[in-house]
Design a protein around this motif. Structure first.
Motif, short mmCIF file in Angstrom:
data_model
loop_
_atom_site.label_atom_id
_atom_site.label_comp_id
_atom_site.label_asym_id
_atom_site.label_seq_id
_atom_site.Cartn_x
_atom_site.Cartn_y
_atom_site.Cartn_z
N LEU A 26 0.83 -1.21 0.00
CA LEU A 26 0.00 0.00 0.00
C LEU A 26 0.86 1.25 0.00
O LEU A 26 0.58 2.22 -0.72
CB LEU A 26 -0.93 -0.01 1.22
CG LEU A 26 -1.91 -1.17 1.27
CD1 LEU A 26 -2.78 -1.09 2.50
CD2 LEU A 26 -2.76 -1.19 0.01
N GLY A 27 1.96 1.27 0.80
CA GLY A 27 2.85 2.44 0.88
C GLY A 27 3.41 2.80 -0.48
O GLY A 27 3.43 3.97 -0.87
N ALA A 28 3.86 1.77 -1.20
CA ALA A 28 4.44 2.01 -2.52
C ALA A 28 3.42 2.65 -3.45
O ALA A 28 3.73 3.57 -4.20
CB ALA A 28 4.97 0.70 -3.10
N ARG A 235 0.54 8.16 -14.47
CA ARG A 235 -0.22 7.15 -15.19
C ARG A 235 0.10 5.76 -14.66
O ARG A 235 -0.79 4.93 -14.51
CB ARG A 235 0.11 7.21 -16.69
CG ARG A 235 -1.06 7.68 -17.53
CD ARG A 235 -0.68 7.69 -18.99
NE ARG A 235 -0.64 6.35 -19.56
CZ ARG A 235 0.38 5.88 -20.29
NH1 ARG A 235 1.44 6.64 -20.49
NH2 ARG A 235 0.33 4.67 -20.79
N ALA A 236 1.39 5.55 -14.38
CA ALA A 236 1.78 4.24 -13.84
C ALA A 236 1.02 3.96 -12.55
O ALA A 236 0.51 2.84 -12.34
CB ALA A 236 3.29 4.19 -13.60
N ALA A 237 0.92 4.99 -11.71
CA ALA A 237 0.23 4.80 -10.43
C ALA A 237 -1.25 4.54 -10.64
O ALA A 237 -1.86 3.70 -9.97
CB ALA A 237 0.43 6.03 -9.54
N LYS A 238 -1.86 5.28 -11.58
CA LYS A 238 -3.29 5.07 -11.83
C LYS A 238 -3.54 3.66 -12.37
O LYS A 238 -4.48 2.98 -11.97
CB LYS A 238 -3.81 6.11 -12.82
CG LYS A 238 -3.92 7.51 -12.20
CD LYS A 238 -4.80 8.40 -13.05
CE LYS A 238 -4.96 9.76 -12.39
NZ LYS A 238 -3.98 10.76 -12.93
N PHE A 375 6.22 -3.62 -10.16
CA PHE A 375 6.78 -2.40 -10.73
C PHE A 375 6.49 -1.19 -9.86
O PHE A 375 7.30 -0.30 -9.74
CB PHE A 375 6.22 -2.17 -12.14
CG PHE A 375 6.74 -3.18 -13.10
CD1 PHE A 375 8.10 -3.21 -13.41
CD2 PHE A 375 5.92 -4.12 -13.65
CE1 PHE A 375 8.60 -4.16 -14.26
CE2 PHE A 375 6.41 -5.08 -14.50
CZ PHE A 375 7.75 -5.10 -14.81
N VAL A 376 5.30 -1.17 -9.27
CA VAL A 376 4.97 -0.04 -8.40
C VAL A 376 5.91 -0.03 -7.19
O VAL A 376 6.41 1.03 -6.79
CB VAL A 376 3.50 -0.11 -7.97
CG1 VAL A 376 3.20 0.92 -6.89
CG2 VAL A 376 2.60 0.10 -9.16
N ILE A 382 12.68 3.67 -6.36
CA ILE A 382 13.45 4.66 -7.12
C ILE A 382 13.15 6.07 -6.61
O ILE A 382 14.05 6.88 -6.37
CB ILE A 382 13.13 4.55 -8.63
CG1 ILE A 382 13.62 3.19 -9.15
CG2 ILE A 382 13.79 5.68 -9.41
CD1 ILE A 382 13.27 2.92 -10.61
N ILE A 383 11.85 6.37 -6.42
CA ILE A 383 11.46 7.71 -5.96
C ILE A 383 12.06 8.01 -4.59
O ILE A 383 12.61 9.08 -4.35
CB ILE A 383 9.92 7.83 -5.90
CG1 ILE A 383 9.34 7.73 -7.32
CG2 ILE A 383 9.50 9.14 -5.25
CD1 ILE A 383 7.83 7.55 -7.33
N VAL A 384 11.96 7.04 -3.69
CA VAL A 384 12.41 7.27 -2.32
C VAL A 384 13.94 7.32 -2.24
O VAL A 384 14.51 8.12 -1.50
CB VAL A 384 11.85 6.17 -1.38
CG1 VAL A 384 12.44 6.29 0.01
CG2 VAL A 384 10.34 6.25 -1.32
N LEU A 385 14.60 6.47 -3.01
CA LEU A 385 16.05 6.35 -2.88
C LEU A 385 16.81 7.39 -3.69
O LEU A 385 17.93 7.75 -3.34
CB LEU A 385 16.51 4.94 -3.31
CG LEU A 385 16.14 3.79 -2.37
CD1 LEU A 385 16.61 2.47 -2.94
CD2 LEU A 385 16.76 4.03 -0.99
#
Lengths: 523, 232
Positions: A26-28, A235-238, A375-376, A382-385
């Motif tokens: 869920l966090g991701a 879009r990836a998140a949606k 992938f999410v 990637i976003i966090v690191l």
């Protein structure tokens, strides 16, 4: 029921595992969603991906289950040489690296494959393995055995008296199917259908290799393309949210139908049967079993035959990639075991205390990765690191963590029953003897848990070695893992080398599974 | 009648040799420790285990080599005699027609036999809604309806309480024997044998050497039975 003491270690360890699992799933989803909140509306192509995903997952599940029913019936009532081996082998496709199976399917059903050659020789048209038909063939190849095992388990779990009462009353054929077999099939088939639907709804590698393009893209493939080609995280998140919803619904159905352990090594012992002695029935069952053996065996045989020829083409690159895959597997096994042991202990402790609702919620949390997109999770990493480290330098450990999360639901399904059995049967005895801490672990749990633990570790390792998913996001073509290298080799027309590498990959994944399963069983 | 003559039955490494005769309308108890081969004999008579040598006859017919459905016997198990998703009427009806295409006459016959075992009001219930004793009585009703000359009972009362057990024994006495059915019943409880069985056969370490009158057996137990009963 008196409330037994809650060991703080279980609470802390299980709590950490639970939080990590929630964060990874869920966090991701939240991290990726926030990052791309303002940008990237869904396009018509994305809705096509949704409808294609649903359609292929439905057809894959329906075909797998429909074909699994006659197979399970035949295996449940026939004694023949190699029957036990065959039922064990039904667990094998689950461990088989996806990319290997895809190469096998192409070798049999592809443009210059055996079936195409035979059809060409017979003057029939050529079969196109790319697109829906190829995806269905690959998905049925993987999931027909899984569904057959679940349905066979349902038939094997029937009380043996039922067959005897039927035999005595002269109930045969259709009446026997209606009275005995169908109720068992109806109890196990929906769970099998939901599980196969779930596996196919999140299919990536099969869609990547055999699908693609506007007409055969799955949600998972669309997420990958949105993130790595367009770098459109919103879009990836949606898309991931859509996939999560689809899978959550299917997972709830599977959970409600309480699908038993997948690919478990459980004994599918044969009860004596008196029906189906007619020649027609025997020929029918033999036909079903032979057809399925051919369907499942031909791609494996093709890999072996072409792979042996390709072994000469193997270079140092292959061995380096194999080394990377082993590193991923070793890390994934450690993380899987840490997550699943912690969570399983917590769930059983909650059940023992009588906190059924909390136990069920924790159980549900353990199933979340089935609906999550690897992938999410990868994109979230990637976003966090990115602000603090180079995620691409951490490709192997990150791939291992994502794979560990994906394997955790299966490991939990294997571990929880074993821990619960130990607790139910001898927990009170251990309490009354005052067994705590390490002694309790050694005396009460270890003898019961080591075999399932070995099985879970082997399963997790084999799945991680064969991963062709999130590694495609992290890894650079210059430092691939073995499955990624195979995909690259196959794509660059070095097909012989790809088949050679497939043999190495099979050896690695089954070798790792065998090793850990063996460790669990050793005296 | 049930007639077992020098039958050798092999199950893995276990061997049972049995000779035994039960006349029509009589009940014979088989007494012996667990693992001695009691169930093996019933399974062989019902056709679930092959007979290596010797003969089994029921009502004068040689049935040694017949498949289970062509043997004139009913074997009642400890549990799972009923199909869980069929109501009691249809579960019993299976004894008449395996296809379950029941005529009005069939239904009357079912209702009669259900009344006889005291389940007249429960015809439309499913097995899960019945008690253990009621389920066994329904299974007995089916056996009565089949009108086979031999009834084999594999501890059908083991899971019942004392009162239900007596009720069931009375039913066997009244309904089964009245029809001239020969009954072979496995039991662990000597008092069960003494209260109902005309004959008693001992099963010890894979051997059954004929049945004797129950009174005689218990009045004059051999060393083996005495040891089993704990009267050394």
């Amino acid at each position: 029921m008196t409330k037994t003491r809650f060991p703080p270690r279980v609470l802390i360890g299980g709590g950490i595992a639970l939080v990590l699992l929630l964060a990874l799933t869920l966090g991701a989803l939240v991290v990726v969603g926030m990052q791309g909140a303002e940008a990237g509306a869904l396009r018509p192509a994305d809705w096509r991906a949704l409808s294609f995903t649903l359609k292929q997952a439905f057809l894959s599940a329906a075909l797998s289950v429909l074909l699994a029913i006659p197979l399970a019936r035949a295996l449940a009532r026939r004694k023949f040489w190699g029957r036990d081996t065959l039922t064990s082998l039904l667990g094998a496709p689950f461990l088989l690296p996806v990319i290997v199976a895809i190469l096998g399917v192409i070798a049999v059903w592809g443009r210059s494959g055996w079936v195409a050659d035979a059809m060409g020789w017979a003057g029939l048209g050529r079969l196109n393995v790319y697109g829906m038909s190829g995806i269905l063939i690959a998905h049925v190849f993987f999931n027909l055995p899984l569904a057959a095992r679940l349905i066979l388990q349902g038939l094997a779990d029937l009380p043996p008296e039922r067959w005897r009462v039927a035999a005595q009353l002269g109930i045969e054929g259709r009446a026997l199917f209606r009275l005995v077999e169908w109720p068992a099939i109806r109890a196990s088939a929906p769970g099998a259908f939901a599980l196969v639907f779930l596996v196919c709804a999140t299919s990536f590698a099969v869609a990547l290799a055999l699908g693609g393009g506007p007409r055969a893209t799955t949600l998972e493939l669309a997420i990958y393309e949105a993130a790595s080609y367009d770098f459109d995280l919103g879009r990836a998140a949606k898309l991931a949210g859509l996939q999560f919803a689809v899978c959550a619904i299917a997972a709830l159905i599977a959970f409600a139908a309480s699908a038993p352990v997948t690919a478990s090594p459980g004994a599918l012992t044969l009860v004596e049967r008196w029906d189906g002695r007619s020649l027609a029935s025997r020929l029918g069952d033999a036909g079903v079993i032979l057809t399925v053996c051919l369907f499942l065996g031909a791609p494996m045989l093709a890999i072996l035959l072409r792979g042996v020829g390709g072994l000469d083409d193997l270079t140092g690159v292959v061995w380096a990639a194999a080394g990377r895959s082993l590193i991923v597997a070793a890390l994934a096994i450690m993380v899987t075991l840490a997550l699943s042991i912690g969570l399983a202990a917590l769930i059983v402790a909650l059940q023992t205390r009588g906190s059924q609702r909390a136990a069920r919620l924790a159980d549900l949390a353990g199933l979340l990765p089935i609906a999550a997109s690897p992938f999410v999770i990868g994109i979230a990493f990637i976003i966090v690191l990115l602000p603090v480290a180079d995620p691409f330098a951490l490709a192997l450990p990150l791939t291992a963590i994502v794979n560990a999360a994906m394997a955790t639901p299966f490991a939990l399904r294997i571990l929880i029953p074993a821990i619960r059995l130990a607790q139910d049967e001898h927990g009170r005895l251990a309490d009354s003897l005052g067994l705590t801490g390490l002694t309790r672990l050694r005396v009460l749990y270890w003898p019961r848990v080591r075999q399932p633990l070995g099985f879970a570790a082997g399963l997790s390792g084999a799945l991680a070695i064969g991963d062709l998913g999130v590694i495609a996001l992290f890894s650079t073509p210059s430092e691939p893992t073995l499955p990624l290298l195979m995909h690259l080799l196959a794509g660059s027309r070095q097909i012989d080398a790809a088949y050679g590498a497939a043999l190495v990959l099979i050896a690695l994944s089954f070798g790792v599974f065998w090793l850990f399963d063996r460790l669990g069983r050793a005296a | 009648m049930i007639d077992v003559e020098n039958a050798l039955i092999e199950r893995g490494s276990f061997r049972l040799t049995a000779t035994l005769s039960v006349p029509a309308g009589k009940i014979c108890a088989i007494v012996g420790p667990s693992g001695s081969g009691k169930s093996t004999l019933l399974e062989a008579i019902a056709g679930f285990l092959p007979v290596t040598s010797g003969h089994i006859r029921v009502g004068g017919d040689q049935i040694t080599a017949r498949p289970p459905s062509e043997r004139p016997v009913t074997l009642l198990f400890q549990s799972n005699n009923l199909f869980p998703h069929l109501d009691i009427e249809r579960n019993v009806g299976l004894g008449l027609k395996p296809s379950l295409s029941l005529t009005p006459a069939d239904k009357r016959a079912i209702a009669d036999v259900l009344g006889e075992v005291g389940l007249a009001d429960l015809a439309t219930r499913r097995p899960a809604e019945l008690s253990g004793g009621q389920r066994q009585r329904a299974a007995l009703a089916r056996a009565l309806l089949r009108q086979q000359p031999a009834l084999l009972l594999d501890e059908p009362l083991a899971a019942l309480g004392p009162a239900l057990r007596d009720e069931m024994l009375a039913l066997i006495d009244a309904s089964v024997l009245k029809r001239g059915i020969a009954v072979l019943m496995i039991t662990h409880a000597p008092e069960e044998a003494r209260s109902i069985a005309h004959l008693t056969a001992l099963c010890m370490e894979g051997r059954i050497n004929g049945a004797r009158l129950t009174d005689q057996v218990f009045a004059n137990p051999g060393p083996e039975l005495a040891a089993y009963l704990g009267r050394g």
